[in-house]
Design a protein around this motif. Structure first.
Motif, PDB file in Angstrom:
ATOM      1  N   PHE A 149      31.593  14.690  10.477  1.00 40.31           N
ATOM      2  CA  PHE A 149      31.475  15.919  11.359  1.00 40.31           C
ATOM      3  C   PHE A 149      31.835  17.173  10.570  1.00 40.31           C
ATOM      4  O   PHE A 149      32.418  17.151   9.507  1.00 40.31           O
ATOM      5  N   THR A 150      30.587  17.784  10.927  1.00 43.59           N
ATOM      6  CA  THR A 150      30.697  19.089  10.028  1.00 43.59           C
ATOM      7  C   THR A 150      30.514  20.450  10.794  1.00 43.59           C
ATOM      8  O   THR A 150      29.885  20.123  12.068  1.00 43.59           O
ATOM      9  N   GLN A 151      31.162  21.358  10.784  1.00 38.38           N
ATOM     10  CA  GLN A 151      31.491  22.592  11.280  1.00 38.38           C
ATOM     11  C   GLN A 151      30.912  23.702  10.522  1.00 38.38           C
ATOM     12  O   GLN A 151      31.997  23.957   9.437  1.00 38.38           O
ATOM     13  N   CYS A 152      29.814  24.412  10.700  1.00 35.88           N
ATOM     14  CA  CYS A 152      29.575  25.701   9.901  1.00 35.88           C
ATOM     15  C   CYS A 152      29.607  26.954  10.694  1.00 35.88           C
ATOM     16  O   CYS A 152      28.785  26.999  11.711  1.00 35.88           O
ATOM     17  N   ASP A 153      30.721  28.016  10.588  1.00 31.92           N
ATOM     18  CA  ASP A 153      30.679  29.168  11.339  1.00 31.92           C
ATOM     19  C   ASP A 153      30.613  30.211  10.328  1.00 31.92           C
ATOM     20  O   ASP A 153      30.932  30.408   9.116  1.00 31.92           O
ATOM     21  N   SER A 154      29.660  31.120  10.681  1.00 37.07           N
ATOM     22  CA  SER A 154      29.352  32.332   9.858  1.00 37.07           C
ATOM     23  C   SER A 154      29.671  33.606  10.636  1.00 37.07           C
ATOM     24  O   SER A 154      29.289  33.711  12.007  1.00 37.07           O
ATOM     25  N   LEU A 155      30.277  34.446   9.953  1.00 35.33           N
ATOM     26  CA  LEU A 155      30.769  35.771  10.470  1.00 35.33           C
ATOM     27  C   LEU A 155      30.075  37.086   9.772  1.00 35.33           C
ATOM     28  O   LEU A 155      30.353  36.933   8.708  1.00 35.33           O
ATOM     29  N   LEU A 156      29.424  37.627  10.637  1.00 31.23           N
ATOM     30  CA  LEU A 156      28.707  38.857  10.119  1.00 31.23           C
ATOM     31  C   LEU A 156      29.324  40.296  10.048  1.00 31.23           C
ATOM     32  O   LEU A 156      29.887  40.327  11.191  1.00 31.23           O
ATOM     33  N   ILE A 157      29.705  41.167   9.166  1.00 33.49           N
ATOM     34  CA  ILE A 157      30.185  42.312   9.352  1.00 33.49           C
ATOM     35  C   ILE A 157      29.235  43.271   8.691  1.00 33.49           C
ATOM     36  O   ILE A 157      28.878  43.266   7.547  1.00 33.49           O
ATOM     37  N   GLY A 158      28.504  44.288   9.532  1.00 31.22           N
ATOM     38  CA  GLY A 158      27.490  45.049   9.264  1.00 31.22           C
ATOM     39  C   GLY A 158      26.260  44.246   9.439  1.00 31.22           C
ATOM     40  O   GLY A 158      26.255  43.446   9.685  1.00 31.22           O
ATOM     41  N   ASP A 159      25.084  45.054   9.067  1.00 28.77           N
ATOM     42  CA  ASP A 159      23.909  44.695   9.416  1.00 28.77           C
ATOM     43  C   ASP A 159      23.176  44.509   8.261  1.00 28.77           C
ATOM     44  O   ASP A 159      21.667  44.373   8.055  1.00 28.77           O
TER      45      ASP A 159
END
Lengths: 246, 498
Positions: free
Chosen positions: B405-415
């Motif tokens: 099971f793989t879960q990859c979450d990305s969070l971006l701050i700014g553009d």
């Protein structure tokens, strides 16, 4: 306590508030009523310091201090609270951690010592019980998995815990069944005292059956067009806002 | 920085806010300890390898092993496949050995150079572990093997561990005291020719840690090593080897900070873990090396090879990493799941800010039947940084009934930042199951405003939201490490908004 003078606010270049003036004294409960799109939520957000609202003219002062020059956290530390119409979810951050972090940040900003864990939990238990909020629920992520009613009760819980001087409550009654409405109204009434004030923003009269306002204002097209006592709310309930239509 | 009352007012406040943010975001632990050092001559030749081996008093077989690695390394080229932009590295323009001039083995911690002690204090080593370093009785039992630059200068609790039968030594000591063990296992999980950086490490590794937990023993304390790069222009080549025999358990903590330097510093560590039947190894890392300044100047290059072999049935290895530092991170802690029903886990938080680049992830190689793996990756990108998750899940022909099971979450701050998820999946057994979930999100204005309207300053609001985002990973860390990691996340993201 709150002095708003000739406030003009634009959002994306469109003018929403067009010269709003309002004075709220300690011990007063003001209801701001008006049709959709009149600028009620804009007023709430601009007072709390949300980005994206450009003040082109006018002033807003809290106890003499220039609110509009302050960041949202500084406004909170100065005693302002905004109860949101649509409370936000923050996954992974428990309600209790969120609230304690916020409370201590406010206290630090005011030069007060942090609250002890024991004192904090004692107050949490008392207020949660009064609002019918399950303690286990408060250990979950902020508003995550909460029903609309639970989110509103959680806002009332935060109000009770943070103990501001001025509470701006944006549509705190929307989406509540009658029992939940009474619970939230009771929390507002418990909060009120002679040195505090409430600005109730509401579309309907029904919350005002439970929280009795000292003043009622009609907001139409970004201006207060009529002010009066509680009887004004009752009349609006029967007549609607037709009379004020531009 | 603050609420929008009017556009003009916002413009007017900006320079001040920017200055404040700039002051905050400067690396807090960028200091240099004035400790006498002994450096190897600059450059890398066979002579350098011989110098290192001789300085450490190594046996002939170890020197031969290093020389063989060095000759292979000369034929290899740096890997180019990662989504990283790596400036050319002049391997001849560095020292490959730096030893503080202190006695190589200390009888007690009081003999530790006071300068080194102060360094630990500045690093904010948790109080409990400072007590351990100071030898306070009744301190919580964490054994700290302090690696100061290249030589282990203090090893605590060795006696108590020895009673339990646990061997916890610097790798140099282990080569002297347990040559047969080191010789048997060194390079057995990460072969010399595995990759360019591992091969370089094999030739010039300076020091590191050796752990062996014997059959049936649960290590009586968490083992901890603090790495710190101190000498200017010194490559750091740590070598770690941990063996958990049948039914053994060990939890190992690795934490790192480095002082500020203008020149980029190369770090190429190798970590090998071996878990026999029913054994469990938990390996936790908090990595906070100097990431470079806000213009992208300086910072550590971190090219690490970490790999675990779950050799025995029902063995288990968990990697947890919180990566906030380094200018460039190239790191894929992996598990070879050989034993039937063996389990591999990878929990990762990788934060990049300013001009940092991270290409990190894991490889789960399922060989045995009913092997399981779980990958939870949280990438946070801010500033102009680039953050990539690169993960391989391979189900071999005999991996019957294996699951991932793989879960990859990305969070971006700014553009201006980037987040990339690059999964590789190879399935050669039809009964194996592979699940992959990936999300990318931004810190919403709604969340930030909500937290600020309750009294949290902007940076605190973001730190809180980011900590929430990483919670699944942070909660796998030992308690005091989790607290450190939470603080680190906040510090790493300072100046990411404005």
């Amino acid at each position: 306590m709150l002095e708003i003078a000739s406030l003009h606010v634009t959002v994306d270049g469109r003018e929403i508030l067009r010269g709003l003036t309002l004075s709220v004294l300690p011990g007063e409960v003001h209801a701001i009523m008006g049709p959709n799109g009149a600028g009620k939520s804009t007023l709430a957000h601009v007072l709390a310091g949300r980005e994206g609202y450009d003040v082109t003219e006018g002033t807003a002062r809290l106890d003499g201090a220039d609110l509009l020059a302050m960041s949202p956290d500084a406004r909170a530390a100065a005693g302002l609270f905004l109860g949101l119409q649509y409370p936000v979810e923050i996954p992974g951050v428990s309600n209790l951690l969120f609230l304690r972090t916020a409370l201590n940040a406010q206290r630090r900003a005011r030069g007060e010592p942090e609250i002890s864990g024991a004192d904090f939990m004692a107050r949490v238990r008392a207020e949660a019980r009064a609002l019918g909020l399950d303690l286990e629920m408060l250990k979950r992520g902020v508003n995550v998995g909460f029903s609309g009613g639970e989110k509103k009760r959680n806002e009332a819980f935060q109000l009770a815990m943070l103990q501001p001087r001025l509470a701006i409550l944006d549509e705190s009654d929307s989406g509540l069944d009658i029992d939940a409405l009474k619970v939230v109204a009771a929390a507002i009434n418990r909060f009120m005292s002679p040195d505090r004030a409430v600005l109730l923003i509401t579309h309907y009269q029904r919350l005002l059956d439970h929280v009795r306002p000292t003043h009622v204002h009609v907001l139409v097209d970004g201006r207060i067009v009529e002010s009066g006592g509680p009887e004004l709310a009752l009349r609006l309930e029967q007549e609607g806002y037709e009379r004020h239509a531009a | 920085m603050s609420a929008g009352s009017s556009a003009a007012a916002r413009e007017g406040r900006n320079p001040e806010a920017a200055a404040a943010v700039e002051a905050l975001s400067s690396y807090r632990w960028g200091f240099t300890s004035a400790i006498e050092q002994e450096l190897a001559p600059r450059g890398l030749t066979e002579e350098t390898v011989r110098y290192i081996s001789a300085r450490k008093g190594e046996p002939e077989w170890m020197l031969e092993w290093r020389l063989k690695a060095f000759r292979i390394w000369q034929t290899m080229a740096e890997p180019q496949w990662a989504k990283l932009s790596i400036p050319p590295i002049d391997y001849q323009d560095a020292h490959y050995y730096a030893a503080p001039r202190v006695k190589p083995s200390l009888k007690s911690l009081d003999e530790l150079d006071p300068e080194i002690r102060r360094t630990y204090e500045k690093l904010g080593i948790p109080l409990e572990e400072q007590k351990v370093l100071a030898g306070v009785e009744g301190a919580r039992r964490v054994a700290v093997d302090a690696v100061f630059d290249s030589v282990s200068v203090a090893t605590t609790f060795r006696e108590e561990l020895r009673k339990a039968g646990v061997i916890f030594l610097s790798i140099s000591e282990a080569i002297r005291e347990h040559p047969e063990l080191v010789r048997r296992h060194l390079g057995s999980v990460v072969p010399v020719r595995d990759n360019f950086f591992a091969c370089l490490n094999s030739a010039v590794f300076s020091d590191g840690t050796f752990v062996l937990v014997p059959k049936g023993v649960r290590c009586p304390m968490e083992l901890s090593t603090y790495f710190r790069i101190n000498a200017e222009n010194t490559g750091q080549f740590e070598r770690t080897l941990i063996i958990a025999e049948e039914g053994a358990y060990v939890s190992y903590l690795e934490g790192c900070t480095a002082p500020m330097r203008d020149e980029n510093q190369l770090h190429a560590a190798v970590v090998e873990l071996i878990a026999e039947a029913d054994a469990e190894i938990k390996y936790s890392t908090v990595q906070n090396w100097y990431p470079g300044n806000s213009e992208g100047k300086g910072g550590i290059y971190n090219f690490v090879t970490k790999r675990a072999l779950c050799r025995g049935a029902r063995s288990k290895v968990s990697w947890t990493q919180v990566e906030t530092g380094s200018a460039i991170t190239w790191k894929y802690p992996s598990c070879i799941l050989q034993g039937e029903e063996s389990v591999g886990e990878f929990y990762s938080v990788a934060v990049t800010n300013n001009f940092q680049q991270a290409d990190t992830g894991t490889k789960m190689i399922h060989l045995g039947a009913r092997t399981r793996s779980r990958i939870i990756s949280k990438g946070i990108s801010a500033g102009r940084s680039n953050n990539s998750y690169r993960g391989l899940v391979r189900m071999g022909p005999s991996a019957t009934g294996a699951r991932n099971f793989t879960q990859c979450d990305s969070l971006l701050i700014g553009d201006r930042c980037g987040a990339h998820t690059i999964p590789y999946i190879e399935v050669k057994n039809p009964s194996a199951q592979v699940e992959h979930e990936a999300t990318t999100s931004r810190i919403s204005e709604d969340q930030k405003f909500y937290a600020m309207s309750r009294g949290l300053p902007e940076e605190d609001a973001i730190a809180l939201i980011v900590n929430g985002f990483c919670r699944e990973v942070l909660q796998t860390l030992p308690m005091e490490f989790a607290v450190e990691a939470q603080k680190l996340l906040g510090i790493s993201l300072e100046g990411s908004v404005g």
